[in-house]
Design a protein around this motif. Sequence first.
Motif, PDB file in Angstrom:
ATOM      1  N   GLU A  85       0.610  -1.469   0.008  1.00  0.00           N
ATOM      2  CA  GLU A  85       0.189   0.425  -0.030  1.00  0.00           C
ATOM      3  C   GLU A  85       1.196   1.123  -0.020  1.00  0.00           C
ATOM      4  O   GLU A  85       0.359   1.852  -0.433  1.00  0.00           O
ATOM      5  N   ARG A  86       1.778   1.045   0.324  1.00  0.00           N
ATOM      6  CA  ARG A  86       2.633   2.336   1.038  1.00  0.00           C
ATOM      7  C   ARG A  86       3.556   2.931  -0.871  1.00  0.00           C
ATOM      8  O   ARG A  86       4.074   3.442  -0.895  1.00  0.00           O
ATOM      9  N   LYS A  87       3.455   1.898  -1.249  1.00  0.00           N
ATOM     10  CA  LYS A  87       4.355   1.726  -2.939  1.00  0.00           C
ATOM     11  C   LYS A  87       5.982   2.173  -2.040  1.00  0.00           C
ATOM     12  O   LYS A  87       6.393   2.901  -3.018  1.00  0.00           O
ATOM     13  N   ALA A  88       6.713   1.687  -1.361  1.00  0.00           N
ATOM     14  CA  ALA A  88       7.938   1.392  -1.146  1.00  0.00           C
ATOM     15  C   ALA A  88       8.366   3.459  -0.424  1.00  0.00           C
ATOM     16  O   ALA A  88       9.048   3.309  -0.135  1.00  0.00           O
ATOM     17  N   LYS A  89       7.067   3.931   0.061  1.00  0.00           N
ATOM     18  CA  LYS A  89       7.638   5.511   1.111  1.00  0.00           C
ATOM     19  C   LYS A  89       7.255   5.133   2.260  1.00  0.00           C
ATOM     20  O   LYS A  89       6.580   5.051   2.375  1.00  0.00           O
ATOM     21  N   LEU A  90       8.645   4.739   2.744  1.00  0.00           N
ATOM     22  CA  LEU A  90       8.650   4.330   4.326  1.00  0.00           C
ATOM     23  C   LEU A  90       9.174   5.696   5.139  1.00  0.00           C
ATOM     24  O   LEU A  90       9.706   6.415   4.603  1.00  0.00           O
ATOM     25  N   PRO A  91       8.426   6.219   6.345  1.00  0.00           N
ATOM     26  CA  PRO A  91       8.999   7.050   6.984  1.00  0.00           C
ATOM     27  C   PRO A  91      10.479   6.898   7.395  1.00  0.00           C
ATOM     28  O   PRO A  91      10.285   5.773   8.212  1.00  0.00           O
ATOM     29  N   ASN A  92      10.970   8.270   8.255  1.00  0.00           N
ATOM     30  CA  ASN A  92      11.689   8.379   9.130  1.00  0.00           C
ATOM     31  C   ASN A  92      10.731   8.710   9.890  1.00  0.00           C
ATOM     32  O   ASN A  92      10.748  10.061   9.801  1.00  0.00           O
ATOM     33  N   MET A  93      10.727   8.715  11.439  1.00  0.00           N
ATOM     34  CA  MET A  93      10.279   8.676  12.370  1.00  0.00           C
ATOM     35  C   MET A  93      11.034   9.449  13.372  1.00  0.00           C
ATOM     36  O   MET A  93      12.574   8.660  14.087  1.00  0.00           O
ATOM     37  N   ASN A  94      11.053  10.466  14.142  1.00  0.00           N
ATOM     38  CA  ASN A  94      11.915  11.409  15.066  1.00  0.00           C
ATOM     39  C   ASN A  94      10.526  11.035  15.882  1.00  0.00           C
ATOM     40  O   ASN A  94      10.115  12.047  16.085  1.00  0.00           O
ATOM     41  N   TYR A  95      11.600  10.569  17.646  1.00  0.00           N
ATOM     42  CA  TYR A  95      11.331  11.494  18.811  1.00  0.00           C
ATOM     43  C   TYR A  95      11.811  11.831  20.378  1.00  0.00           C
ATOM     44  O   TYR A  95      12.914  12.163  19.706  1.00  0.00           O
ATOM     45  N   SER A  96      10.504  12.417  20.789  1.00  0.00           N
ATOM     46  CA  SER A  96      11.892  14.391  21.234  1.00  0.00           C
ATOM     47  C   SER A  96      10.671  13.537  22.696  1.00  0.00           C
ATOM     48  O   SER A  96       9.257  13.648  22.624  1.00  0.00           O
ATOM     49  N   PHE A  97      11.373  13.048  23.552  1.00  0.00           N
ATOM     50  CA  PHE A  97      10.736  12.726  24.705  1.00  0.00           C
ATOM     51  C   PHE A  97      10.599  14.292  25.593  1.00  0.00           C
ATOM     52  O   PHE A  97      12.048  14.994  26.234  1.00  0.00           O
ATOM     53  N   GLY A  98      10.113  14.877  26.405  1.00  0.00           N
ATOM     54  CA  GLY A  98      10.091  15.448  27.314  1.00  0.00           C
ATOM     55  C   GLY A  98       9.359  14.800  28.093  1.00  0.00           C
ATOM     56  O   GLY A  98       9.406  14.575  29.051  1.00  0.00           O
ATOM     57  N   SER A  99       9.419  16.057  29.553  1.00  0.00           N
ATOM     58  CA  SER A  99       8.606  15.339  30.600  1.00  0.00           C
ATOM     59  C   SER A  99       7.347  14.954  31.406  1.00  0.00           C
ATOM     60  O   SER A  99       7.158  14.540  32.179  1.00  0.00           O
ATOM     61  N   GLU A 100       6.564  16.126  30.161  1.00  0.00           N
ATOM     62  CA  GLU A 100       5.334  15.472  30.178  1.00  0.00           C
ATOM     63  C   GLU A 100       4.746  14.611  28.907  1.00  0.00           C
ATOM     64  O   GLU A 100       3.947  14.160  29.029  1.00  0.00           O
ATOM     65  N   ALA A 101       5.295  14.697  27.801  1.00  0.00           N
ATOM     66  CA  ALA A 101       4.893  14.023  26.575  1.00  0.00           C
ATOM     67  C   ALA A 101       5.777  13.191  25.516  1.00  0.00           C
ATOM     68  O   ALA A 101       7.306  14.079  25.483  1.00  0.00           O
ATOM     69  N   LEU A 102       5.799  12.903  24.874  1.00  0.00           N
ATOM     70  CA  LEU A 102       6.328  12.162  23.657  1.00  0.00           C
ATOM     71  C   LEU A 102       6.224  13.203  22.048  1.00  0.00           C
ATOM     72  O   LEU A 102       5.325  13.273  22.164  1.00  0.00           O
ATOM     73  N   HIS A 103       6.752  13.664  21.983  1.00  0.00           N
ATOM     74  CA  HIS A 103       6.646  14.138  20.639  1.00  0.00           C
ATOM     75  C   HIS A 103       7.442  13.263  19.537  1.00  0.00           C
ATOM     76  O   HIS A 103       8.164  13.077  19.686  1.00  0.00           O
ATOM     77  N   LEU A 104       6.018  13.407  17.837  1.00  0.00           N
ATOM     78  CA  LEU A 104       6.747  12.852  17.393  1.00  0.00           C
ATOM     79  C   LEU A 104       6.628  13.528  16.257  1.00  0.00           C
ATOM     80  O   LEU A 104       5.861  13.527  15.904  1.00  0.00           O
ATOM     81  N   THR A 105       7.562  13.363  15.346  1.00  0.00           N
ATOM     82  CA  THR A 105       7.154  13.913  13.437  1.00  0.00           C
ATOM     83  C   THR A 105       7.371  12.386  13.114  1.00  0.00           C
ATOM     84  O   THR A 105       8.865  11.542  13.307  1.00  0.00           O
TER      85      THR A 105
END
Length: 188
Positions: A85-105
């Motif tokens: 379904e993705r046709k080989a377009k796979l994501p690069n995920m970045n995670y930033s861990f703060g004191s209250e939550a995880l921020h993902l991009t």
Amino acid sequence: MAEVLYRASIAHTEKTVEQLYKMQYYVYEKPRMLLRLLIGFGLVVAAAALSIPTWGKALLLLVGAWLLVSRDFPAAVRADRALTERKAKLPNMNYSFGSEALHLTGEGSMDIPYQKFTRLVEDKQYCYLFVSRNSVCMMAKDSVKPADIMAFAAFLEEKTGLTWRAEKSFLSMSIYDMRQALRDMRRK
């Protein structure tokens, strides 16, 4: 987002997507895996015990053996479907861990409060933070910055109130692991 305490990432490949689906299957589908093993074992025993034509025994052995050795086949099928379904377009995920939550991009951006996580699972190379059966954050252990994986694991345990687990096959599970799997099934 407030101060970033840890960072992690993953550049998805076909291998990581397959591993992600396999881990999701191991974490949430233990009863299904056990059923496949029992049916496979039953078919092999039936092939040996029943007095039926040779072609019937061969058929029972074939299906039984396949069920015994292909315990994560449904996960492989789901991974292949997702990759197609993705046709080989796979994501690069970045995670930033703060004191209250995880921020993902990566494919968009969002904050996930630590209380939303339901399971922390690890294997040799990756950490998996499960929000639900179909929502998981996967990151490479060697991408964690600062590079103290033990402190990172302790930080997540403290913030989520969960403990890290390493999913095991049925053959290597202890009584404690079986009890935990039964508790997990009841919580669903």
